[in-house]
Write an enzyme that holds these catalytic residues in place. Structure first.
Site: not given
Ligand code: CO
Length: 188
Positions: A38, A40, A42, A94, A97
């Site tokens: 992803c 993302d 993080r 994750h 998400c």
């Molecule tokens: Co995500």
């Protein structure tokens, strides 16, 4: 984090590595893993696996989705398998998400929704199991896992992966989930 900061941190990092490191790096890449994850912020693959530049070939998008008509992904797969000779492909989602959460909510008319809409098929296909989970966070977590497994299935349908498997090239597909709460990467 300002751009000035980014450049400063980069210089610090570069000088911590030394000349040999960059001589090696500039000779070429030989990563042993393709990471599909992803976008993302993080879940940075290099940081969470303590990997160095050159270790992991990376493709990221919102909710780590795989479509067999996504030219971006297909190019990555082709290059990974046929040129870099990568044998291990990780699909890493994750918990927490946002893309998955959005798919659990009502449809919107924007590009993000068009991108994540397919996750709703995974919701319908697993309706019975998901309906039994009354806690919304647990339901979200489970959908994150189901989505990763679905993307592994989608990977198997991509021509270049299919061909590699047929030719006995031994491609290993690994469904992983990252837990933001403790930093652990888990096999599902
Ligand atoms: Co995500």
């Amino acid at each position: 984090m300002s751009i000035k900061n980014i450049i400063l941190k980069n210089r610090k990092w570069a000088s911590s590595k030394g000349k040999d490191f960059f001589e090696n790096l500039s000779e070429g890449q030989n990563p042993s893993i393709l990471w599909i994850g992803c976008s993302d912020s993080r879940v940075p693959p290099d940081t969470i696996t303590q990997s160095e530049p050159g270790n992991i070939f990376v493709h990221r998008n919102i909710a780590n989705l795989i479509f067999n008509d996504d030219l971006n992904l297909l190019s990555i797969l082709e290059y990974s398998i046929n040129v870099l000779k990568i044998k291990n492909i990780i699909v890493c989602g994750h918990y927490g998400c946002g893309g998955i959460k959005a798919a659990m909510e009502k449809q919107e008319s924007n590009n993000i929704d068009k991108w994540i809409n397919n996750i709703r098929k995974t919701i319908s296909a697993n309706k019975e199991e998901l309906d039994l989970i009354t806690n919304e966070t647990y339901k979200w977590d489970r959908l994150v896992e189901l989505n990763i497994l679905e993307q592994i299935n989608n990977l198997k349908k991509c021509e270049v992966v299919k061909k590699a498997i047929e030719k006995n090239k031994k491609i290993f597909l690994h469904p992983l989930v990252f837990d933001l709460k403790n930093g652990n990467l888990l096999h599902i």
